[in-house]
Enzyme design. Structure first.
Site, PDB file in Angstrom:
ATOM      1  N   LYS A 164      82.223  12.178 -39.284  1.00 54.51           N
ATOM      2  CA  LYS A 164      82.612  12.692 -40.592  1.00 54.51           C
ATOM      3  C   LYS A 164      84.139  12.697 -40.747  1.00 54.51           C
ATOM      4  O   LYS A 164      84.865  12.515 -39.749  1.00 54.51           O
ATOM      5  CB  LYS A 164      82.002  14.089 -40.754  1.00 54.51           C
ATOM      6  CG  LYS A 164      80.464  14.074 -40.716  1.00 54.51           C
ATOM      7  CD  LYS A 164      79.896  15.483 -40.883  1.00 54.51           C
ATOM      8  CE  LYS A 164      78.378  15.477 -40.918  1.00 54.51           C
ATOM      9  NZ  LYS A 164      77.824  16.838 -41.143  1.00 54.51           N
TER      10      LYS A 164
ATOM     11  N   TYR B 277      71.860  13.543 -48.639  1.00 56.03           N
ATOM     12  CA  TYR B 277      71.663  14.980 -48.400  1.00 56.03           C
ATOM     13  C   TYR B 277      70.719  15.590 -49.445  1.00 56.03           C
ATOM     14  O   TYR B 277      70.872  16.761 -49.800  1.00 56.03           O
ATOM     15  CB  TYR B 277      73.012  15.702 -48.412  1.00 56.03           C
ATOM     16  CG  TYR B 277      73.840  15.516 -47.151  1.00 56.03           C
ATOM     17  CD1 TYR B 277      73.275  15.651 -45.877  1.00 56.03           C
ATOM     18  CD2 TYR B 277      75.207  15.238 -47.225  1.00 56.03           C
ATOM     19  CE1 TYR B 277      74.034  15.491 -44.724  1.00 56.03           C
ATOM     20  CE2 TYR B 277      75.973  15.084 -46.070  1.00 56.03           C
ATOM     21  CZ  TYR B 277      75.381  15.211 -44.828  1.00 56.03           C
ATOM     22  OH  TYR B 277      76.137  15.070 -43.681  1.00 56.03           O
TER      23      TYR B 277
ATOM     24  N   PHE C 141      76.262  25.638 -50.764  1.00 51.84           N
ATOM     25  CA  PHE C 141      77.395  24.988 -50.097  1.00 51.84           C
ATOM     26  C   PHE C 141      77.491  23.493 -50.416  1.00 51.84           C
ATOM     27  O   PHE C 141      78.432  22.825 -49.983  1.00 51.84           O
ATOM     28  CB  PHE C 141      77.318  25.200 -48.572  1.00 51.84           C
ATOM     29  CG  PHE C 141      76.066  24.657 -47.927  1.00 51.84           C
ATOM     30  CD1 PHE C 141      75.946  23.309 -47.627  1.00 51.84           C
ATOM     31  CD2 PHE C 141      74.992  25.492 -47.635  1.00 51.84           C
ATOM     32  CE1 PHE C 141      74.792  22.805 -47.043  1.00 51.84           C
ATOM     33  CE2 PHE C 141      73.841  25.000 -47.040  1.00 51.84           C
ATOM     34  CZ  PHE C 141      73.743  23.652 -46.751  1.00 51.84           C
TER      35      PHE C 141
ATOM     36  N   ARG D 212      70.846  13.877 -31.064  1.00 50.47           N
ATOM     37  CA  ARG D 212      70.830  15.244 -31.627  1.00 50.47           C
ATOM     38  C   ARG D 212      71.246  16.243 -30.544  1.00 50.47           C
ATOM     39  O   ARG D 212      71.962  17.199 -30.814  1.00 50.47           O
ATOM     40  CB  ARG D 212      69.441  15.601 -32.172  1.00 50.47           C
ATOM     41  CG  ARG D 212      68.984  14.816 -33.394  1.00 50.47           C
ATOM     42  CD  ARG D 212      69.727  15.118 -34.664  1.00 50.47           C
ATOM     43  NE  ARG D 212      69.667  16.493 -35.079  1.00 50.47           N
ATOM     44  CZ  ARG D 212      70.075  16.925 -36.290  1.00 50.47           C
ATOM     45  NH1 ARG D 212      70.547  16.061 -37.193  1.00 50.47           N
ATOM     46  NH2 ARG D 212      70.041  18.195 -36.594  1.00 50.47           N
TER      47      ARG D 212
ATOM     48  N   THR E 244      73.463  22.491 -35.700  1.00 47.57           N
ATOM     49  CA  THR E 244      74.155  22.387 -36.986  1.00 47.57           C
ATOM     50  C   THR E 244      75.159  23.529 -37.164  1.00 47.57           C
ATOM     51  O   THR E 244      76.309  23.300 -37.546  1.00 47.57           O
ATOM     52  CB  THR E 244      73.121  22.441 -38.137  1.00 47.57           C
ATOM     53  OG1 THR E 244      72.123  21.459 -37.899  1.00 47.57           O
ATOM     54  CG2 THR E 244      73.783  22.213 -39.484  1.00 47.57           C
TER      55      THR E 244
ATOM     56  N   ARG F 194      79.620  19.213 -31.135  1.00 47.87           N
ATOM     57  CA  ARG F 194      79.929  20.305 -32.070  1.00 47.87           C
ATOM     58  C   ARG F 194      80.330  21.573 -31.323  1.00 47.87           C
ATOM     59  O   ARG F 194      81.230  22.295 -31.756  1.00 47.87           O
ATOM     60  CB  ARG F 194      78.724  20.558 -32.977  1.00 47.87           C
ATOM     61  CG  ARG F 194      78.504  19.444 -34.013  1.00 47.87           C
ATOM     62  CD  ARG F 194      77.164  19.609 -34.711  1.00 47.87           C
ATOM     63  NE  ARG F 194      77.003  18.722 -35.857  1.00 47.87           N
ATOM     64  CZ  ARG F 194      75.856  18.578 -36.501  1.00 47.87           C
ATOM     65  NH1 ARG F 194      74.781  19.240 -36.124  1.00 47.87           N
ATOM     66  NH2 ARG F 194      75.780  17.765 -37.546  1.00 47.87           N
TER      67      ARG F 194
ATOM     68  N   ASN G 183      81.531  19.737 -39.374  1.00 48.06           N
ATOM     69  CA  ASN G 183      80.988  19.756 -38.003  1.00 48.06           C
ATOM     70  C   ASN G 183      80.957  18.364 -37.357  1.00 48.06           C
ATOM     71  O   ASN G 183      80.138  18.082 -36.502  1.00 48.06           O
ATOM     72  CB  ASN G 183      79.615  20.432 -38.001  1.00 48.06           C
ATOM     73  CG  ASN G 183      78.622  19.712 -38.877  1.00 48.06           C
ATOM     74  OD1 ASN G 183      78.954  18.700 -39.479  1.00 48.06           O
ATOM     75  ND2 ASN G 183      77.412  20.212 -38.944  1.00 48.06           N
TER      76      ASN G 183
ATOM     77  N   HIS H 129      77.229  13.328 -37.926  1.00 48.27           N
ATOM     78  CA  HIS H 129      75.859  13.300 -38.454  1.00 48.27           C
ATOM     79  C   HIS H 129      75.000  12.428 -37.545  1.00 48.27           C
ATOM     80  O   HIS H 129      75.466  11.387 -37.068  1.00 48.27           O
ATOM     81  CB  HIS H 129      75.848  12.693 -39.870  1.00 48.27           C
ATOM     82  CG  HIS H 129      74.459  12.329 -40.308  1.00 48.27           C
ATOM     83  ND1 HIS H 129      73.612  13.248 -40.872  1.00 48.27           N
ATOM     84  CD2 HIS H 129      73.758  11.170 -40.197  1.00 48.27           C
ATOM     85  CE1 HIS H 129      72.438  12.665 -41.093  1.00 48.27           C
ATOM     86  NE2 HIS H 129      72.505  11.406 -40.702  1.00 48.27           N
TER      87      HIS H 129
ATOM     88  N   GLU I  75      68.174   5.876 -43.284  1.00 48.86           N
ATOM     89  CA  GLU I  75      69.646   5.979 -43.277  1.00 48.86           C
ATOM     90  C   GLU I  75      70.294   4.659 -42.839  1.00 48.86           C
ATOM     91  O   GLU I  75      71.324   4.263 -43.376  1.00 48.86           O
ATOM     92  CB  GLU I  75      70.071   7.150 -42.368  1.00 48.86           C
ATOM     93  CG  GLU I  75      69.686   8.480 -43.011  1.00 48.86           C
ATOM     94  CD  GLU I  75      69.889   9.705 -42.128  1.00 48.86           C
ATOM     95  OE1 GLU I  75      70.303   9.566 -40.957  1.00 48.86           O
ATOM     96  OE2 GLU I  75      69.626  10.820 -42.631  1.00 48.86           O
TER      97      GLU I  75
END
Ligand code: IDP
Ligand code: MG
Length: 133
Positions: free
Chosen positions: A9, A49, A57, A85, A91, A102, A112, A115, A126
């Protein structure tokens, strides 16, 4: 061999953590088969998303995700969807344990750093969305 969609990100770029995060992915033994920087639009983020588009948010998330380029990747390896993951961490920053990406580097939940697809279905969707294959 399984494939997943990984995206570093904008905060990973701004904080100079791209090399560190890619190094962790490589050291784990996964293969990065495609890699590209991209600037995302609000439109693609609404699709990506969709599961959280009604959360309070969400506007902050779109502002953050469009604040600079991201590094989009296809990462391959055995059980790589789950494995990435685990490498990423939870998250919520306060639940991300030290040793995860993270857990070591994220200090808030919106920004964070990374993704990763959360299932075989989302990985396929995706990869198609961001790499068209
Ligand atoms: P994930 O990235 O771990 O799969 P998702 O629930 O799919 O988590 O949420 C997507 C992204 O939205 C998160 O990575 C984070 O940037 C942001 N986000 C999720 N939940 C919250 C929250 O409660 N507050 C602020 N931002 C959030
Ligand atoms: Mg998710």
């Amino acid at each position: 061999m399984e494939k997943t969609y990984i995206m570093l990100k904008p905060d990973a770029m701004k904080r100079g953590l791209v090399g560190e995060i890619i190094s962790r992915i490589e050291k784990k033994g996964y293969t990065i088969s495609r890699i590209e920087t991209k600037v995302l639009t609000a439109e693609v983020l609404k699709e990506h998303y969709a599961h959280i588009a009604d959360r309070p948010f969400f506007p902050d998330l779109v502002n953050y995700m469009t604040s600079g380029p991201v590094v989009a990747m296809i990462v391959e390896g055995p059980d790589v969807i789950l494995g990435m993951r685990i490498l990423m961490g939870a998250t919520k920053f306060e639940e991300a344990t030290p040793g995860t990406i993270r857990g070591d580097y994220a200090y808030c939940t919106t920004e964070n750093l990374i993704h990763g697809s959360d299932s075989a279905e989302t990985a396929a969707a995706e990869i198609k969305r961001f790499f068209g294959c």
